[in-house]
Design an enzyme around this catalytic site. Structure first.
Site, PDB file in Angstrom:
ATOM      1  CB  ALA A  37      -1.776  96.665  19.653  1.00  0.00           C
ATOM      2  CB  VAL A  60       0.729 107.397  15.100  1.00  0.00           C
ATOM      3  CG1 VAL A  60       0.070 106.235  15.819  1.00  0.00           C
ATOM      4  CG2 VAL A  60       2.235 107.200  15.000  1.00  0.00           C
ATOM      5  CG  ASN A 110       3.646 100.612  22.836  1.00  0.00           C
ATOM      6  OD1 ASN A 110       4.676 100.473  23.480  1.00  0.00           O
ATOM      7  ND2 ASN A 110       3.370  99.877  21.752  1.00  0.00           N
ATOM      8  CE1 TYR A 121      13.082 105.917  20.404  1.00  0.00           C
ATOM      9  CE2 TYR A 121      14.846 105.678  22.026  1.00  0.00           C
ATOM     10  CZ  TYR A 121      13.566 105.373  21.584  1.00  0.00           C
ATOM     11  OH  TYR A 121      12.753 104.541  22.323  1.00  0.00           O
ATOM     12  CE  LYS A 162      10.137 106.682  22.651  1.00  0.00           C
ATOM     13  NZ  LYS A 162       8.723 106.281  22.781  1.00  0.00           N
ATOM     14  N   GLY A 217      14.009 100.619  30.086  1.00  0.00           N
ATOM     15  CA  GLY A 217      15.370 100.423  29.577  1.00  0.00           C
ATOM     16  C   GLY A 217      15.287  99.443  28.414  1.00  0.00           C
ATOM     17  CB  THR A 258      10.615  94.644  21.166  1.00  0.00           C
ATOM     18  OG1 THR A 258      11.388  95.829  20.902  1.00  0.00           O
ATOM     19  CG2 THR A 258      10.139  94.659  22.600  1.00  0.00           C
ATOM     20  CG  PHE A 306      13.578  99.553  19.952  1.00  0.00           C
ATOM     21  CD1 PHE A 306      12.737 100.661  19.973  1.00  0.00           C
ATOM     22  CD2 PHE A 306      14.935  99.761  20.160  1.00  0.00           C
ATOM     23  CE1 PHE A 306      13.234 101.938  20.194  1.00  0.00           C
ATOM     24  CE2 PHE A 306      15.439 101.034  20.376  1.00  0.00           C
ATOM     25  CZ  PHE A 306      14.588 102.120  20.398  1.00  0.00           C
TER      26      PHE A 306
END
Ligand code: NDP
Ligand code: 8X3
Length: 251
Positions: free
Chosen positions: A10, A59, A85, A151, A155, A182, A186, A188
């Site tokens: 978050a 996590v 997320n 990656y 996913k 897609g 961010t 990312f």
């Protein structure tokens, strides 16, 4: 009555936009991430709209996840909606040259971390015979691309976990939604390229990428439909993207 949502990741991007949107709807929110200062700032801002509780944990660390979830006060323990997320890509290299530490970070975070967070929450949801889990996958799960194979695999695993959770949990009245975004602008790519902002900017150049708020809107839609409806899967591209590696850029 307000439903309780727990959002991992978050502190940035999609997770942050989702927390910001849901805080203005009928939800109370547990925000999670590793960056305490960002969590504190978000908690302060969003507390103007709703009840917010923040949890700092990685996590990938099973014990830290357990401790964090166990530390929730009684009135926060019943999570109605879990939004898995948290995650990132690390590196963009062929398998022959990839750094195993990057592989560990992706598999441990995107896959095992999702399981560590989900298990204790699923146990509680099964007892209550209600709940909703939203897993953030990626279009990278639909089509494997060179240099991003690990990656993509992580996913793809998220897709399979979503499918499996739905198969195991439907009889308990628990919904599972798998979302495949897609390209969303961010942090990312900054994370993928280890802080190289110039290289990260090239990913979003020449077209209009999705905004994190677009995915937040989709999540909001999925969790606000009438209870009889289960949105099982969503795939969301920016208009200029046809598949993971095919983006029409105007230069
Ligand atoms: P950001 O880098 O902006 O955000 C990632 C979030 O995940 C941060 O809040 C970060 O928090 C958290 N996170 C990462 N690793 C860990 C960890 N080990 N433990 C706890 N939290 C962690 O990226 P996005 O918002 O774009 O990514 C969110 C999700 O969306 C990811 O699962 C990503 O794979 C997926 N996605 C993104 C796309 C895109 O183009 N941006 C497209 C498709 C899917 P902190 O650093 O504070 O721990
Ligand atoms: C992030 C989108 O296309 O870079 O999941 O893999 S992509």
């Amino acid at each position: 009555m307000k439903r309780t949502v727990l959002i991992t990741g978050a502190t940035s991007g999609i997770g942050k936009a989702t927390a910001e949107l849901l805080a203005k709807q009928n939800f109370r929110i547990i925000i999670c991430g590793r960056r305490e200062a960002v969590l504190n700032d978000l908690e302060n801002r969003l507390s103007a709209f709703t009840e917010i509780f923040s949890l700092k944990f990685d996590v990938r660390n099973k014990e830290a996840v357990e401790n964090a979830l166990n530390s929730l006060p009684e009135e926060w323990k019943n999570v109605d909606i879990l939004i898995n997320n948290a995650g990132n890509a690390h590196g963009l290299d062929p398998i022959s040259d990839g750094n195993p530490e990057d592989w560990d970070a992706m598999m441990d975070g995107n896959v095992k971390g999702l399981l560590y967070v989900s298990q204790p929450i699923i146990k509680m949801m099964k007892i209550r015979k209600s709940g909703h889990i939203v897993n953030i996958s990626s279009v990278a799960a639909r089509q494997t691309y060179a240099n991003g194979v690990v990656y993509c695999a992580s996913k793809k695993a998220v897709d399979i976990l979503s499918e499996g959770m739905r198969i195991e949990l439907t009889e308990f009245g628990i919904k599972v939604t798998n979302i495949q975004p897609g390209i969303v602008e961010t942090d990312f790519s900054k994370v993928r390229f280890k802080g190289d902002e110039k290289r990260a900017a090239t990913v979003y150049a020449g077209f209009e990428a999705l905004k994190p708020e677009d995915i937040a809107d989709a999540i909001s839609y999925c969790i606000n439909v009438p209870d009889r409806i289960s949105i099982a899967e969503l795939c969301i591209y920016p208009k200029a993207q046809a598949e993971p590696r095919m983006v029409y850029r105007k230069f």
